[in-house]
Design a protein around this motif. Sequence first.
Motif, mmCIF file in Angstrom:
data_model
loop_
_atom_site.group_PDB
_atom_site.id
_atom_site.type_symbol
_atom_site.label_atom_id
_atom_site.label_comp_id
_atom_site.label_asym_id
_atom_site.label_seq_id
_atom_site.Cartn_x
_atom_site.Cartn_y
_atom_site.Cartn_z
ATOM 1 N N ILE A 4 2.379 1.189 -10.730
ATOM 2 C CA ILE A 4 2.789 2.189 -9.749
ATOM 3 C C ILE A 4 1.562 2.776 -9.054
ATOM 4 O O ILE A 4 0.622 3.237 -9.705
ATOM 5 C CB ILE A 4 3.597 3.327 -10.403
ATOM 6 N N LEU A 5 1.568 2.739 -7.730
ATOM 7 C CA LEU A 5 0.556 3.411 -6.923
ATOM 8 C C LEU A 5 1.074 4.817 -6.637
ATOM 9 O O LEU A 5 2.128 4.974 -6.018
ATOM 10 C CB LEU A 5 0.328 2.647 -5.618
ATOM 11 N N GLN A 6 0.359 5.829 -7.104
ATOM 12 C CA GLN A 6 0.807 7.212 -6.943
ATOM 13 C C GLN A 6 -0.071 7.941 -5.941
ATOM 14 O O GLN A 6 -1.297 7.921 -6.046
ATOM 15 C CB GLN A 6 0.772 7.945 -8.285
ATOM 16 N N VAL A 7 0.582 8.592 -4.986
ATOM 17 C CA VAL A 7 -0.145 9.361 -3.970
ATOM 18 C C VAL A 7 0.500 10.729 -3.817
ATOM 19 O O VAL A 7 1.662 10.942 -4.202
ATOM 20 C CB VAL A 7 -0.146 8.632 -2.605
ATOM 21 N N ARG A 8 -0.255 11.650 -3.271
ATOM 22 C CA ARG A 8 0.271 12.991 -2.980
ATOM 23 C C ARG A 8 0.055 13.291 -1.504
ATOM 24 O O ARG A 8 -1.047 13.135 -0.984
ATOM 25 C CB ARG A 8 -0.418 14.047 -3.837
ATOM 26 N N TRP A 9 1.130 13.724 -0.845
ATOM 27 C CA TRP A 9 1.039 14.128 0.549
ATOM 28 C C TRP A 9 1.204 15.639 0.628
ATOM 29 O O TRP A 9 2.216 16.194 0.188
ATOM 30 C CB TRP A 9 2.136 13.474 1.384
ATOM 31 N N ARG A 143 12.113 15.953 8.854
ATOM 32 C CA ARG A 143 13.113 15.212 8.103
ATOM 33 C C ARG A 143 12.428 14.149 7.269
ATOM 34 O O ARG A 143 11.449 13.535 7.702
ATOM 35 C CB ARG A 143 14.107 14.562 9.062
ATOM 36 N N LEU A 144 12.937 13.929 6.052
ATOM 37 C CA LEU A 144 12.276 13.011 5.136
ATOM 38 C C LEU A 144 12.174 11.607 5.709
ATOM 39 O O LEU A 144 11.126 10.954 5.601
ATOM 40 C CB LEU A 144 13.008 12.994 3.791
ATOM 41 N N ASP A 145 13.250 11.106 6.324
ATOM 42 C CA ASP A 145 13.186 9.738 6.852
ATOM 43 C C ASP A 145 12.166 9.621 7.979
ATOM 44 O O ASP A 145 11.440 8.626 8.081
ATOM 45 C CB ASP A 145 14.569 9.237 7.285
ATOM 46 N N ARG A 146 12.061 10.647 8.822
ATOM 47 C CA ARG A 146 11.092 10.602 9.909
ATOM 48 C C ARG A 146 9.666 10.707 9.382
ATOM 49 O O ARG A 146 8.751 10.062 9.900
ATOM 50 C CB ARG A 146 11.383 11.723 10.907
ATOM 51 N N LEU A 147 9.479 11.530 8.360
ATOM 52 C CA LEU A 147 8.161 11.644 7.749
ATOM 53 C C LEU A 147 7.713 10.308 7.159
ATOM 54 O O LEU A 147 6.603 9.833 7.414
ATOM 55 C CB LEU A 147 8.182 12.717 6.661
ATOM 56 N N LEU A 148 8.593 9.684 6.358
ATOM 57 C CA LEU A 148 8.252 8.412 5.722
ATOM 58 C C LEU A 148 8.029 7.317 6.758
ATOM 59 O O LEU A 148 7.081 6.519 6.647
ATOM 60 C CB LEU A 148 9.361 7.999 4.750
ATOM 61 N N ALA A 149 8.892 7.264 7.763
ATOM 62 C CA ALA A 149 8.754 6.230 8.796
ATOM 63 C C ALA A 149 7.431 6.382 9.543
ATOM 64 O O ALA A 149 6.732 5.393 9.804
ATOM 65 C CB ALA A 149 9.924 6.305 9.767
ATOM 66 N N SER A 150 7.082 7.618 9.861
ATOM 67 C CA SER A 150 5.848 7.869 10.602
ATOM 68 C C SER A 150 4.611 7.561 9.777
ATOM 69 O O SER A 150 3.678 6.889 10.249
ATOM 70 C CB SER A 150 5.810 9.341 11.056
ATOM 71 N N GLU A 151 4.600 8.027 8.531
ATOM 72 C CA GLU A 151 3.393 7.899 7.716
ATOM 73 C C GLU A 151 3.240 6.530 7.053
ATOM 74 O O GLU A 151 2.132 6.140 6.680
ATOM 75 C CB GLU A 151 3.371 9.001 6.651
ATOM 76 N N LEU A 152 4.345 5.795 6.889
ATOM 77 C CA LEU A 152 4.272 4.459 6.280
ATOM 78 C C LEU A 152 4.356 3.348 7.315
ATOM 79 O O LEU A 152 4.224 2.170 6.983
ATOM 80 C CB LEU A 152 5.394 4.281 5.251
ATOM 81 N N ALA A 153 4.611 3.737 8.579
ATOM 82 C CA ALA A 153 4.708 2.772 9.689
ATOM 83 C C ALA A 153 5.807 1.746 9.452
ATOM 84 O O ALA A 153 5.618 0.542 9.662
ATOM 85 C CB ALA A 153 3.364 2.087 9.913
ATOM 86 N N ILE A 154 6.968 2.227 8.979
ATOM 87 C CA ILE A 154 8.141 1.359 8.845
ATOM 88 C C ILE A 154 9.333 2.082 9.471
ATOM 89 O O ILE A 154 9.310 3.298 9.638
ATOM 90 C CB ILE A 154 8.444 0.987 7.374
ATOM 91 N N SER A 155 10.359 1.328 9.817
ATOM 92 C CA SER A 155 11.488 1.904 10.544
ATOM 93 C C SER A 155 12.398 2.719 9.625
ATOM 94 O O SER A 155 12.466 2.484 8.409
ATOM 95 C CB SER A 155 12.302 0.796 11.212
ATOM 96 N N LEU A 190 9.408 4.078 -4.148
ATOM 97 C CA LEU A 190 9.822 2.875 -3.435
ATOM 98 C C LEU A 190 9.448 1.648 -4.252
ATOM 99 O O LEU A 190 8.281 1.479 -4.632
ATOM 100 C CB LEU A 190 9.152 2.778 -2.067
ATOM 101 N N ASP A 191 10.425 0.811 -4.520
ATOM 102 C CA ASP A 191 10.183 -0.468 -5.185
ATOM 103 C C ASP A 191 9.920 -1.498 -4.089
ATOM 104 O O ASP A 191 10.831 -1.909 -3.371
ATOM 105 C CB ASP A 191 11.398 -0.859 -6.028
ATOM 106 N N LEU A 192 8.660 -1.897 -3.958
ATOM 107 C CA LEU A 192 8.256 -2.818 -2.895
ATOM 108 C C LEU A 192 7.794 -4.155 -3.464
ATOM 109 O O LEU A 192 7.019 -4.879 -2.831
ATOM 110 C CB LEU A 192 7.135 -2.182 -2.065
ATOM 111 N N SER A 193 8.272 -4.482 -4.652
ATOM 112 C CA SER A 193 7.833 -5.709 -5.321
ATOM 113 C C SER A 193 8.127 -6.962 -4.507
ATOM 114 O O SER A 193 7.420 -7.962 -4.614
ATOM 115 C CB SER A 193 8.475 -5.814 -6.710
ATOM 116 N N ALA A 200 0.059 -3.389 3.218
ATOM 117 C CA ALA A 200 -0.066 -2.610 4.450
ATOM 118 C C ALA A 200 0.600 -1.247 4.289
ATOM 119 O O ALA A 200 0.081 -0.219 4.750
ATOM 120 C CB ALA A 200 0.553 -3.372 5.621
ATOM 121 N N ILE A 201 1.758 -1.232 3.630
ATOM 122 C CA ILE A 201 2.453 0.036 3.388
ATOM 123 C C ILE A 201 1.627 0.912 2.453
ATOM 124 O O ILE A 201 1.498 2.129 2.662
ATOM 125 C CB ILE A 201 3.855 -0.221 2.802
#
Length: 211
Positions: A4-9, A143-155, A190-193, A200-201
């Motif tokens: 697990i890669l753990q980060v804090r925002w 909004r959580l989805d907008r935050l994640l989409a913006s900061e992770l560069a995914i839709s 997020l499980d990105l296996s 990139a994410i």
Amino acid sequence: MCNILQVRWTISPQTAPRPWIACSTCGCLKPFRSSGKVRLNANGRRLDAWLIYKCVDCDKTWNRTLFERRNLRELAPATLEALQHSDPSWVRAQEFDLDGLKRKAKRIEEPPDAVVAKETVREAVDWAKLEIEIAAKLSANLRLDRLLASELAISRSRLQALHDRGNLNVHPDRSDVLRHRARDGMRIVLDLSDAVDRQAIGHAAIHSEGH
């Protein structure tokens, strides 16, 4: 081995909420911004306190009541010191007190501008899961989805698909959690296996590219 890669925002909103108040000079409802200044009035051992706001168009003042007839003995020395000097940190906490503002105004304008600072809590070379901890001491209109989409560069549609498949989990959870604002203490896993763009994410999760 931990995978697990753990980060804090840490989310820091830039512009304080603005209540819409009837402005007697403009003759209509207008957004008022905080001046950052506290006004005090002492009557014996009783104290009144207001936070001064100004109309964004004409600078007409509005005094937002913080408390009335408060016994000085009830105030901590640090609070009294902050009131007397309009301490910026103390005032900022009052500016972002949405519950208090909603008792004074039916409409609150919350600018969505915020800065997201990122730090790595635990690195993992062959990580498969990404865990994001949210630190937000002040309420941010994100909004959580907008935050994640913006900061992770995914839709946002991909985020929703991950959530629907059980590959994106939020703690604490709630109905339509992705559509609600990001809150302090929230944890997203997020499980990105199986994701071909996993690295990139992960890079986006760690490095701030501006917000």
